[in-house]
Design a protein around this motif. Structure first.
Motif, PDB file in Angstrom:
ATOM      1  N   GLN A  60      -5.147   2.513   6.024  1.00 27.51           N
ATOM      2  CA  GLN A  60      -4.994   1.920   4.687  1.00 27.51           C
ATOM      3  C   GLN A  60      -5.076   0.398   4.772  1.00 27.51           C
ATOM      4  O   GLN A  60      -5.740  -0.242   3.962  1.00 27.51           O
ATOM      5  CB  GLN A  60      -3.662   2.328   4.059  1.00 27.51           C
ATOM      6  CG  GLN A  60      -3.572   3.784   3.669  1.00 27.51           C
ATOM      7  CD  GLN A  60      -4.431   4.098   2.459  1.00 27.51           C
ATOM      8  OE1 GLN A  60      -4.686   3.258   1.613  1.00 27.51           O
ATOM      9  NE2 GLN A  60      -4.879   5.329   2.378  1.00 27.51           N
ATOM     10  N   TRP A  61      -4.384  -0.180   5.751  1.00 20.05           N
ATOM     11  CA  TRP A  61      -4.406  -1.636   5.902  1.00 20.05           C
ATOM     12  C   TRP A  61      -5.820  -2.130   6.190  1.00 20.05           C
ATOM     13  O   TRP A  61      -6.249  -3.139   5.644  1.00 20.05           O
ATOM     14  CB  TRP A  61      -3.460  -2.077   7.008  1.00 20.05           C
ATOM     15  CG  TRP A  61      -2.012  -2.060   6.620  1.00 20.05           C
ATOM     16  CD1 TRP A  61      -1.511  -2.081   5.355  1.00 20.05           C
ATOM     17  CD2 TRP A  61      -0.894  -2.027   7.495  1.00 20.05           C
ATOM     18  NE1 TRP A  61      -0.144  -2.067   5.390  1.00 20.05           N
ATOM     19  CE2 TRP A  61       0.271  -2.025   6.694  1.00 20.05           C
ATOM     20  CE3 TRP A  61      -0.757  -1.984   8.874  1.00 20.05           C
ATOM     21  CZ2 TRP A  61       1.550  -2.003   7.233  1.00 20.05           C
ATOM     22  CZ3 TRP A  61       0.517  -1.956   9.409  1.00 20.05           C
ATOM     23  CH2 TRP A  61       1.654  -1.977   8.602  1.00 20.05           C
ATOM     24  N   HIS A 117      -5.197  -7.123   3.834  1.00 22.88           N
ATOM     25  CA  HIS A 117      -4.471  -6.631   5.006  1.00 22.88           C
ATOM     26  C   HIS A 117      -5.334  -6.754   6.257  1.00 22.88           C
ATOM     27  O   HIS A 117      -4.859  -7.136   7.322  1.00 22.88           O
ATOM     28  CB  HIS A 117      -4.060  -5.174   4.805  1.00 22.88           C
ATOM     29  CG  HIS A 117      -2.990  -4.994   3.791  1.00 22.88           C
ATOM     30  ND1 HIS A 117      -3.262  -4.775   2.467  1.00 22.88           N
ATOM     31  CD2 HIS A 117      -1.648  -5.005   3.898  1.00 22.88           C
ATOM     32  CE1 HIS A 117      -2.135  -4.660   1.800  1.00 22.88           C
ATOM     33  NE2 HIS A 117      -1.131  -4.798   2.647  1.00 22.88           N
ATOM     34  N   SER A 152      -8.081  -2.360   3.182  1.00 31.52           N
ATOM     35  CA  SER A 152      -7.663  -3.374   2.215  1.00 31.52           C
ATOM     36  C   SER A 152      -8.065  -4.741   2.768  1.00 31.52           C
ATOM     37  O   SER A 152      -7.584  -5.161   3.827  1.00 31.52           O
ATOM     38  CB  SER A 152      -6.142  -3.303   2.035  1.00 31.52           C
ATOM     39  OG  SER A 152      -5.648  -4.469   1.442  1.00 31.52           O
ATOM     40  N   ILE A 186       0.853  -1.169   0.000  1.00 34.10           N
ATOM     41  CA  ILE A 186       0.000   0.000   0.000  1.00 34.10           C
ATOM     42  C   ILE A 186       0.899   1.231   0.000  1.00 34.10           C
ATOM     43  O   ILE A 186       1.980   1.217   0.534  1.00 34.10           O
ATOM     44  CB  ILE A 186      -0.851   0.111   1.272  1.00 34.10           C
ATOM     45  CG1 ILE A 186      -1.142  -1.195   1.910  1.00 34.10           C
ATOM     46  CG2 ILE A 186      -2.090   0.874   1.014  1.00 34.10           C
ATOM     47  CD1 ILE A 186      -1.844  -1.041   3.217  1.00 34.10           C
TER      48      ILE A 186
END
Length: 154
Positions: free
Chosen positions: A111-112, A118, A115, A14
C-alpha cells in the motif's frame, strides 16, 4: 528538505488490515514490525539506497503513538514526538490502520509503495533510521484492527 518530507507525511494515512487477535486484547506485533523493516530494506536495496536501521527510541515513539491511537480511538499524527526523538535533519511519520486482508507486512508495504507520497518517503536517500510500531486490538468499535506508525529519521 525536512519541511518537504514533513509536508509529504502530514495527513498521510492508508487503510491496512491486521492478522487476527482476541477481541479486547491489545498487543504489539514485533514480528510484523521486523517483517515490514525487511521488506522496506529490500525495496531500498533495489533502488540502490542505504538500508534503514532500527532505532529503538523511534520504535518506542512509534509504538506509543500506535497504542495511544488504538486505545483512544483517534487517527492522527503525533505532534513532534518523532522529530524530537530522532535528532536528525530529516524526520517524518506515516500512520495506517485497518482490518481485513491488508494487515500483512507485505500488504502494508505494498500500500505504501502504491502511494506516491509514501513511496517518496521510503525512497528518500537521506533517511537512515526507522522505528515501526504496530498495535493490534479493538479500534473504536472495530475488532481485530491494526494501528501502525512508522517514524523515519536521517
Amino acid at each position: 528538505m525536512r519541511s518537504l518530507l514533513r509536508g509529504l507525511l502530514v495527513g498521510l494515512a492508508i487503510l491496512v488490515v491486521p492478522a487476527a487477535s482476541e477481541a479486547g486484547t491489545i498487543s504489539y506485533q514485533s514480528g510484523s514490525e521486523q517483517q515490514v523493516l525487511t521488506l522496506i530494506n529490500q525495496i531500498r536495496q533495489q533502488h540502490r539506497l542505504a538500508r534503514l536501521t532500527l532505532s529503538t527510541p523511534l520504535r518506542g515513539v512509534a509504538r506509543a503513538h500506535s497504542l495511544d491511537m488504538l486505545q483512544n480511538a483517534y487517527f492522527d499524527h503525533a505532534a513532534d514526538d518523532a522529530a524530537s526523538t530522532a535528532g536528525g535533519s530529516l524526520s517524518g511519520e506515516t500512520i495506517a490502520w485497518g482490518v481485513g486482508s491488508y494487515g500483512t507486512p507485505s500488504g502494508l508495504v505494498g500500500q505504501w509503495m502504491r502511494s506516491a507520497p509514501h513511496r517518496a518517503v521510503i525512497l528518500t536517500p537521506g533517511i537512515r533510521r526507522v522505528g515501526i510500531g504496530i498495535a493490534l486490538g479493538t479500534f473504536g468499535s472495530t475488532r481485530n484492527a491494526v494501528v501502525a506508525t512508522a517514524d523515519f529519521s536521517s
